[in-house]
Design an enzyme around this catalytic site. Structure first.
Site, short mmCIF file in Angstrom:
data_model
loop_
_atom_site.label_atom_id
_atom_site.label_comp_id
_atom_site.label_asym_id
_atom_site.label_seq_id
_atom_site.Cartn_x
_atom_site.Cartn_y
_atom_site.Cartn_z
N LYS A 22 -16.08 -4.49 -10.03
CA LYS A 22 -15.69 -3.17 -9.51
C LYS A 22 -14.39 -2.74 -10.18
CE LYS A 22 -13.39 -2.95 -5.44
NZ LYS A 22 -12.08 -2.27 -5.51
N ASN A 23 -13.43 -3.65 -10.26
CA ASN A 23 -12.08 -3.27 -10.73
C ASN A 23 -11.97 -3.15 -12.24
OD1 ASN A 23 -11.41 -3.06 -8.10
ND2 ASN A 23 -10.13 -4.88 -8.01
N ARG A 92 -8.73 4.92 -3.86
CA ARG A 92 -7.44 5.22 -4.47
C ARG A 92 -7.48 5.16 -5.99
NH1 ARG A 92 -7.28 5.02 0.32
NH2 ARG A 92 -8.42 3.12 0.19
N CYS A 116 -3.53 3.27 2.56
CA CYS A 116 -4.73 2.64 3.10
C CYS A 116 -4.26 1.48 3.98
CB CYS A 116 -5.62 2.14 1.96
SG CYS A 116 -4.90 0.76 1.09
N ARG A 121 0.42 2.57 -1.26
CA ARG A 121 -0.20 2.84 -2.56
C ARG A 121 0.50 3.97 -3.32
NH1 ARG A 121 -5.16 0.12 -2.05
NH2 ARG A 121 -5.05 -0.21 -4.29
N ASP A 305 -6.21 -10.24 -3.98
CA ASP A 305 -7.56 -9.88 -3.50
C ASP A 305 -8.32 -11.08 -2.97
OD1 ASP A 305 -8.17 -7.30 -5.99
OD2 ASP A 305 -6.93 -7.36 -4.20
N ARG A 397 -17.95 -1.20 -0.08
CA ARG A 397 -17.18 -0.60 -1.17
C ARG A 397 -17.11 -1.54 -2.37
NH1 ARG A 397 -11.43 1.40 0.28
NH2 ARG A 397 -11.59 1.56 -1.97
C1 EPZ Z 1 -5.44 -2.82 -8.26
O1 EPZ Z 1 -4.89 -1.88 -7.34
C2 EPZ Z 1 -6.77 -3.26 -7.64
N1 EPZ Z 1 -7.65 -2.10 -7.51
C3 EPZ Z 1 -6.51 -3.86 -6.26
O2 EPZ Z 1 -7.76 -4.32 -5.75
C4 EPZ Z 1 -5.59 -5.07 -6.44
O3 EPZ Z 1 -5.30 -5.61 -5.18
C5 EPZ Z 1 -4.30 -4.63 -7.13
O4 EPZ Z 1 -4.61 -3.97 -8.39
C6 EPZ Z 1 -3.38 -5.80 -7.43
O5 EPZ Z 1 -4.03 -6.72 -8.25
C7 EPZ Z 1 -8.34 -1.70 -8.61
O6 EPZ Z 1 -8.21 -2.26 -9.68
C8 EPZ Z 1 -9.25 -0.51 -8.42
P1 EPZ Z 1 -1.05 -2.15 -8.36
P2 EPZ Z 1 -3.60 -1.00 -7.81
O7 EPZ Z 1 -0.70 -0.82 -8.95
O8 EPZ Z 1 -3.71 -0.68 -9.25
C9 EPZ Z 1 3.01 -1.11 -6.15
C10 EPZ Z 1 -9.50 -4.50 -4.18
O9 EPZ Z 1 -9.54 -5.10 -3.09
N2 EPZ Z 1 3.00 0.13 -6.95
O10 EPZ Z 1 -1.10 -3.34 -9.26
O11 EPZ Z 1 -3.43 0.10 -6.83
C11 EPZ Z 1 1.88 -1.14 -5.13
O12 EPZ Z 1 2.25 -0.48 -3.94
C12 EPZ Z 1 -8.27 -3.69 -4.55
O13 EPZ Z 1 -10.39 -4.54 -5.05
C13 EPZ Z 1 4.14 0.92 -6.94
O14 EPZ Z 1 5.14 0.61 -6.29
O15 EPZ Z 1 -2.44 -2.06 -7.58
C14 EPZ Z 1 1.68 -2.61 -4.91
O16 EPZ Z 1 2.65 -3.07 -3.99
C15 EPZ Z 1 -7.25 -3.65 -3.42
N3 EPZ Z 1 4.13 2.06 -7.68
C16 EPZ Z 1 1.99 -3.22 -6.28
O17 EPZ Z 1 2.73 -2.22 -6.99
C17 EPZ Z 1 3.06 2.44 -8.43
O18 EPZ Z 1 3.11 3.49 -9.11
C18 EPZ Z 1 0.75 -3.57 -7.10
O19 EPZ Z 1 -0.06 -2.41 -7.13
C19 EPZ Z 1 1.91 1.62 -8.41
C20 EPZ Z 1 1.91 0.46 -7.68
#
Ligand code: EPZ
Length: 417
Positions: A22-23, A92, A116, A121, A305, A397
């Site tokens: 998915k990711n 998202r 969420c 996010r 995850d 999902r």
């Molecule tokens: C991706 O989400 C994955 N989703 C998530 O999987 C996964 O948990 C996450 O990466 C971490 O590995 C997809 O790939 C579709 P991040 P993403 O940006 O990109 C903070 C699942 O269950 N952050 O790496 O949204 C954020 O709040 C999902 O499949 C900022 O502060 O994650 C978090 O604390 C859930 N500012 C951390 O960074 C930003 O602009 C990591 O988020 C972006 C993120």
């Protein structure tokens, strides 16, 4: 509202074939917006988030249809730059269309993802990076209104924090920017690498120049391409933990064991037997599960995850364990539900103390987010009697054919309307 009924306490035995990721699929689908040619994508998982992303692309004017297992996308007439809240709010990753739309058209109006169950996010890292490429933006009524008056121009961008989505958005945007972009402190999850492999197939000039550094030279022509997305690493990890928690014996196929090194090392430390072959893993559960302290971290660390899933497993360990969630600020929604099944998990900020020696009791349960839902199923598989899990739309999902795959290896599980 559909729910799942799980009749627990039998060992899982047999073979599970892992679906597409998915990711990896979500950023790759967003990246198809860069091209005006036909793109053929294979191995996309049949899960809700993929449908949502395809609907989002269609709302932008893409033509997309499945022919057997292939998704054929044609963006020849794709000319809209507005990604509506009603589609982005449920998934998202919709924010990932911002980069390609700006790269292709120089302007876009995309709904903010919104929070969420697991956290707020934010997208500040996405926006900071895009500004470095020459994008101006304002946030108004829940939307990002972004435009690049002189088109995107290459730049040097250092991510102050590792972010999968921000890395992906910027990689995609830089592919059509004028000149060279270097991104440092990138996320290096295998799904990010799958995206760069796809972009290279499209004819983009993308090269990893260091562990977390990438160099992108903008191109003007994007080719037609056929691409098969990688396996779902988190689905594979989930079923490895399912074998461990039920003291079962599973063969997990269609995977690359080398991308699950951390998970395999952790499970071996906990006491399960694991044999890896080129595209499969054989896992044999063990009655004695050892406790372990775990911290989630960006790849190649232990994935956030799989945090909910390993928490359910560690409830069965002989002693107590600590788990620290270092990625998201609120990813313990499964704790209350596991405690309702007899677990004794204490939350201390972004850490939990997981009491060992727990025998889960069946219960009526509520799913809250994708990975929390599956941790409840793992616990229910070991509990005597019938557990019911509500709000399983969360599960749909991100897990393809979950009940079917579990039933095939002996789980007594069924979906009821
Ligand atoms: C991706 O989400 C994955 N989703 C998530 O999987 C996964 O948990 C996450 O990466 C971490 O590995 C997809 O790939 C579709 P991040 P993403 O940006 O990109 C903070 C699942 O269950 N952050 O790496 O949204 C954020 O709040 C999902 O499949 C900022 O502060 O994650 C978090 O604390 C859930 N500012 C951390 O960074 C930003 O602009 C990591 O988020 C972006 C993120």
């Amino acid at each position: 509202m559909q729910k799942l009924e799980v009749f627990g306490s039998n060992k899982l035995k047999g073979q599970i074939n892992i679906s597409g990721s998915k990711n990896a699929s979500l950023p790759i689908l967003a990246a198809t917006l860069l091209s005006n040619k036909k793109i053929y994508l294979r191995n996309l998982p049949k899960v809700k988030d993929i449908d949502t992303m395809i609907n989002l692309l269609k709302s932008l004017g893409s033509k997309a249809k499945f022919v057997k297992k292939n998704l054929i996308i044609n963006n020849f007439y794709q000319d809209k730059k507005f990604a509506a809240y009603k589609l982005v709010k449920t998934m998202r990753a919709g924010i990932l269309v911002l980069g390609p739309l700006l790269a292709k058209f120089g302007n876009a109006k995309v709904s903010l993802p919104g929070g969420c169950a697991i956290g707020s996010r934010p997208i500040d890292l996405h926006l900071k990076g895009l500004s470095k490429l020459g994008v101006k933006y304002k946030i108004d009524q829940g939307y990002v209104h972004a435009f690049a008056p002189k088109g995107l121009r290459g730049s040097k961008i250092h991510f102050s924090k590792i972010s999968v989505g921000a890395t992906e958005n910027l990689i995609i945007a830089a592919c059509l920017a004028k000149g060279t972009t270097t991104l440092t402190n990138c996320a290096i999850e295998p799904e990010v690498k799958d995206l760069t492999n796809f972009l290279i197939k499209l004819g983009c000039n993308v090269k990893w120049i260091g562990k977390r550094s990438i160099k992108i030279v903008g191109v003007s022509d994007i080719k037609q391409a056929t691409y098969s997305v990688m396996f779902d690493r988190i689905e594979a990890g989930t079923y490895l933990i399912a074998a461990a928690i039920t003291e079962g014996n599973l063969k997990i196929k269609n995977i690359i064991p080398g991308l699950l090194k951390t998970e395999i090392d952790i499970l071996k430390k906990i006491g399960v037997k694991i044999i890896t072959k080129n595209k499969e893993i054989k896992i044999i559960g063990n009655k004695k599960i050892k406790s372990l302290n775990i911290k989630t971290a960006p790849y190649p660390g232990f994935p956030t995850d799989l945090q909910a899933q390993i928490m359910a497993l560690l409830c069965k360990a002989k002693k107590d364990s600590f788990i620290e969630e270092k990625i998201f600020e609120n990813r313990f929604m499964h704790v209350a539900e596991l405690n309702r099944m007899g677990a004794q998990i204490k939350t201390l900020g972004n850490k939990v103390l997981v009491k060992g020696n727990i025998n889960f009791a069946s219960a009526e349960l509520m799913a809250t987010d994708l990975r929390a839902s599956v941790s409840l199923i793992l616990a229910a598989l070991t509990a005597k009697g019938k557990s019911t899990i509500n709000r399983i739309y969360h599960l749909d999902r991100g897990y393809e054919d979950l009940e079917k795959k579990l039933k095939k290896v002996g789980a007594k599980i069924r979906r009821i309307n």
